[in-house]
Design a protein around this motif. Structure first.
Motif, PDB file in Angstrom:
ATOM      1  N   CYS A 277      68.390   0.583 -13.458  1.00  0.00           N
ATOM      2  CA  CYS A 277      69.183   1.779 -13.779  1.00  0.00           C
ATOM      3  C   CYS A 277      68.574   3.038 -13.160  1.00  0.00           C
ATOM      4  O   CYS A 277      69.293   3.885 -12.633  1.00  0.00           O
ATOM      5  N   SER A 278      67.232   3.162 -13.213  1.00  0.00           N
ATOM      6  CA  SER A 278      66.591   4.376 -12.663  1.00  0.00           C
ATOM      7  C   SER A 278      66.741   4.425 -11.144  1.00  0.00           C
ATOM      8  O   SER A 278      67.040   5.483 -10.579  1.00  0.00           O
TER       9      SER A 278
ATOM     10  N   SER B 134      76.713  14.117 -25.348  1.00  0.00           N
ATOM     11  CA  SER B 134      77.692  14.646 -24.383  1.00  0.00           C
ATOM     12  C   SER B 134      77.482  14.054 -22.991  1.00  0.00           C
ATOM     13  O   SER B 134      78.453  13.753 -22.293  1.00  0.00           O
ATOM     14  N   ALA B 135      76.213  13.857 -22.608  1.00  0.00           N
ATOM     15  CA  ALA B 135      75.957  13.275 -21.281  1.00  0.00           C
ATOM     16  C   ALA B 135      76.552  11.871 -21.193  1.00  0.00           C
ATOM     17  O   ALA B 135      77.257  11.539 -20.221  1.00  0.00           O
ATOM     18  N   PHE B 136      76.303  11.056 -22.203  1.00  0.00           N
ATOM     19  CA  PHE B 136      76.839   9.687 -22.173  1.00  0.00           C
ATOM     20  C   PHE B 136      78.359   9.670 -22.304  1.00  0.00           C
ATOM     21  O   PHE B 136      79.030   8.818 -21.738  1.00  0.00           O
ATOM     22  N   TYR B 137      78.891  10.636 -23.076  1.00  0.00           N
ATOM     23  CA  TYR B 137      80.346  10.705 -23.269  1.00  0.00           C
ATOM     24  C   TYR B 137      81.047  10.952 -21.931  1.00  0.00           C
ATOM     25  O   TYR B 137      81.978  10.232 -21.555  1.00  0.00           O
TER      26      TYR B 137
ATOM     27  N   ARG C 264      69.562   6.480  -6.237  1.00  0.00           N
ATOM     28  CA  ARG C 264      70.406   6.267  -5.046  1.00  0.00           C
ATOM     29  C   ARG C 264      71.755   6.981  -5.178  1.00  0.00           C
ATOM     30  O   ARG C 264      72.296   7.483  -4.204  1.00  0.00           O
ATOM     31  N   CYS C 265      72.281   6.992  -6.428  1.00  0.00           N
ATOM     32  CA  CYS C 265      73.572   7.649  -6.647  1.00  0.00           C
ATOM     33  C   CYS C 265      73.449   9.154  -6.431  1.00  0.00           C
ATOM     34  O   CYS C 265      74.347   9.784  -5.870  1.00  0.00           O
TER      35      CYS C 265
ATOM     36  N   GLY D  63      74.871   6.972 -12.862  1.00  0.00           N
ATOM     37  CA  GLY D  63      73.645   6.295 -13.294  1.00  0.00           C
ATOM     38  C   GLY D  63      73.625   6.110 -14.807  1.00  0.00           C
ATOM     39  O   GLY D  63      73.274   5.039 -15.315  1.00  0.00           O
ATOM     40  N   LEU D  64      74.018   7.148 -15.538  1.00  0.00           N
ATOM     41  CA  LEU D  64      74.054   7.061 -17.009  1.00  0.00           C
ATOM     42  C   LEU D  64      75.076   6.023 -17.464  1.00  0.00           C
ATOM     43  O   LEU D  64      74.877   5.344 -18.474  1.00  0.00           O
TER      44      LEU D  64
END
Lengths: 278, 263, 139
Positions: C87-88, B221-224, C93-94, C107-108
């Protein structure tokens, strides 16, 4: 009247002091103008040497001095004393700016022109070669020690530079066989033990997933966790071995710093200016 | 009276010390200083020259452009305006220079240039105006070498962020495919599919109330949601990036086809 | 008084004529510097500049997790991000810029795009010399 003149002199000196940076630029500009308008290459190069001297005297940025220095063609400096002085300064400034190839070229030319084999010259050669040729450095150091035992400090530095971490292959092999053990042997206990626990925990998790017939989960997590931790352990071991070598070299070199300073106080390496009666 | 004399003498000394004149202004010497990048000497020479205000501003503008001090360049522009209009080679250099710069500086330069020569139909100004609204333009106006970039930009210009968002909601990665990010769409679709399969498998074998199912559902769900938000943002940034890409290539094209220089 | 003036004049003169410099310290420093580098410093904890994020405990939790990842875990997996700002670091920063929710999502999003061939999706000018994608947090 005398008092007024003195006061004016102070005023002039004060203004000059305040505007010294500006006046340097003006002087440099005047020299550059002379360089631009001169038609003879000999005059041009002699003026460029003057400009370089002025910059060195006024402690301009080393990169600017080196830039100016690289414009000069020493073939057009007829006076051998002036030429050797230029080459000496060029090698010092190139060394300070980490342009080792130029420094090496300049010091070689300097020795050909001036036939100088003084302690200071050999000392500068040591500085330049120490980052370039370890064998040559050792020869220079042994020669210097014969002349004065104070140069054992250079030998100390040379030994620090040639320090190598032991059992490198064994540590690497261990990291392939048992993850984390290579790091433990290298002295990185926390990182090694963490790697061991992460690898074994992820292996256990994958075992649990397979035993529960969760094949897709085991494949997905396995390829992500185990592969990353295992390959990461091998890379990290190699990185830590290299790091250890560099840090140890630096630490050993720092121990020699005081005695190297003593050498440089006894045999200082400085720029050479015309007024020094070179 | 005596005090006054002394003061006058001191002031005279001060002027003698601070005033440095280098005679007649020599353009060749300035070119020499510029070519060898003697920044301090260059500025000192300009400041010590007895040039009229507009010429001084013009040469200082060139100096600041060479050392990439854009804000100082803009300060000189107003006074140097008349001389700038006559120097077409430098104008072209400025066009190429600012096409590769930050958006704010680029916009400032082209609005200024438009004010200087409003009816200029040659140069990068045309492409700059093309870039501000590509949908209205016929691609035959664009040189063949730049046409591909222009088409890409014009295509991205029409894309709507909300459509990308909706497509990503329907199928992860579809929004990225819509804006032309093929690799990102494959990566997203692949990772979401694997997470989906993991969820199905974990629920089937260990049940919904299990840490593994929670972890899998959490990641999925987080990535979605992240992908939905990301597609929306990417559509906006893609337009901007492709515009910059087009303008970069315009700059390169102009630099090779019509060489320009500061001096 | 006159003597004092003359004395101060010569003092000022010597200040300017002090051109002969001693390079010993510089030379020794350069030599030691060339030997190797110091230990790298650990990466910092999340810096929060916006007041709304400062009172959210979950922001600190996220910051702590990212801190642990950056200083402990990333080296264990030989993390080598395909973006210039990893990415981390980008997520950190985001979070600072957009707040916890949006920052984490952005970030994800970068993390889910982070694959070795991702540079092909970007324009030429966005690729740095080492082949990584130039990224920045838009303010």
């Amino acid at each position: 009247m005398f008092r007024i003149i003195t006061l004016l002199c102070i005023q002039l000196q004060f203004i000059n002091y305040c505007y010294s940076q500006d006046s340097l630029t003006i002087q440099l500009l005047a020299l550059e103008k002379d360089i631009f308008y001169s038609t003879s290459d000999t005059v041009k190069n002699s003026l460029m040497v003057q400009k370089m001297d002025l910059m060195m005297k006024n402690k301009s940025d080393n990169d600017l001095i080196l830039k100016n220095c690289k414009r000069i063609d020493d073939q057009f400096i007829p006076d051998s004393v002036e030429k050797s002085r230029f080459l000496w300064n060029a090698s010092v400034i190139a060394y300070l700016e980490n342009d080792l190839y130029y420094a090496l070229h300049a010091i070689k030319e300097y020795q050909i022109v001036s036939n100088d084999s003084s302690i200071t010259c050999e000392s500068l050669k040591f500085f330049i070669y120490s980052n370039y040729d370890t064998e040559k450095t050792k020869i220079i150091v042994s020669d210097l020690i014969k002349r004065d035992s104070i140069f054992e400090a250079y030998e100390c530095y040379s030994n620090a530079q040639s320090y190598e971490v032991r059992q490198v292959q064994l540590k690497k092999a261990l990291s392939y066989i048992l993850p984390g053990s290579g790091m433990v042997v290298n002295g990185n206990w926390t990182k090694g033990l963490l790697s061991m626990s992460l690898n074994s925990a992820s292996a256990l998790a994958i075992y649990y997933l397979i035993s529960n017939q969760l094949y897709i989960n085991s494949l997905a997590w396995g390829s992500n966790l185990i592969m990353k931790f295992y390959v990461g352990n091998i890379n990290l071991t190699e990185k830590l071995i290299n790091q250890k070598q560099v840090y140890r070299q630096k630490k050993l070199a720092k121990k020699c710093e005081l005695s190297i300073n003593d050498c440089l106080l006894k045999y200082p390496i400085n720029y050479k200016f015309p007024s020094q009666g070179f | 009276m005596k005090l006054l004399n002394n003061t006058a003498l001191i002031i005279a000394f001060f002027f003698l010390c601070s005033y440095n004149s280098f005679g007649q202004f020599d353009l060749d010497f300035v070119k020499h200083l510029s070519k060898n990048q003697f920044a301090d000497e260059h500025l000192a020479y300009l400041e010590s020259s007895a040039l009229p205000v507009d010429s001084m501003a013009y040469f200082k503008a060139k100096y600041f452009i060479q050392y990439e001090k854009d804000s100082l360049f803009f300060e000189q522009c107003e006074s140097a305006q008349n001389l700038l209009t006559t120097d077409t080679l430098f104008l072209r250099y400025l066009d190429n220079y600012f096409l590769k710069k930050k958006d704010s500086n680029r916009d400032q330069w082209f609005s200024l240039r438009n004010a200087i020569i409003p009816k200029d139909t040659v140069g990068a100004l045309v492409y700059y105006s093309l870039a501000s609204n590509p949908s209205l333009t016929d691609t035959t106006l664009v040189p063949v070498m730049l046409r591909n970039d222009f088409k890409n930009y014009a295509r991205a210009y029409k894309k709507k962020p909300i459509v990308a968002l909706l497509l990503s909601t329907v199928l992860p990665g579809l929004g990225e495919l819509y804006i032309g990010n093929l690799r990102a769409s494959i990566a997203k679709f692949g990772s979401q599919t694997i997470f989906g399969l993991q969820i199905v498998e974990s629920i089937y074998f260990v049940g919904l109330i299990h840490p593994l199912s929670f972890v899998n559902i959490g990641f999925f769900s987080a990535f979605y949601v992240a992908n939905i938000v990301g597609s929306y943002r990417d559509t906006k940034t893609k337009k901007h990036d492709l515009k910059n890409q087009f303008l970069f290539h315009v700059s390169d094209y102009y630099a090779s086809m019509y060489p320009a220089s500061i001096y | 008084m006159t003597k004092f003036i003359i004395f101060s004049y010569f003092i000022l003169s010597t200040l300017q004529l002090n051109a002969q410099m001693d390079l010993s310290g510089t030379m020794a420093n350069e030599l030691i510097e060339n030997c190797g580098s110091e230990k790298p410093k650990s990466r910092s904890f999340l810096k929060l500049s916006k007041s709304t994020s400062k009172y959210n405990p979950f922001t600190y939790l996220a910051g702590g997790l990212l801190f642990v990842y950056q200083n402990v875990l990333s080296e264990q997996i030989s993390a080598n991000c395909n973006f210039e700002i990893s990415c981390s670091e980008y997520t950190k920063r985001c979070i600072n810029e957009y707040g916890l929710f949006k920052g984490t999502l952005v970030g994800l999003h970068q993390l889910s795009c982070c694959s070795p061939t991702i540079y092909k999706d970007y324009c030429e000018f966005q690729i740095s010399e080492n082949g990584k994608v130039k990224n920045e947090v838009v303010k």
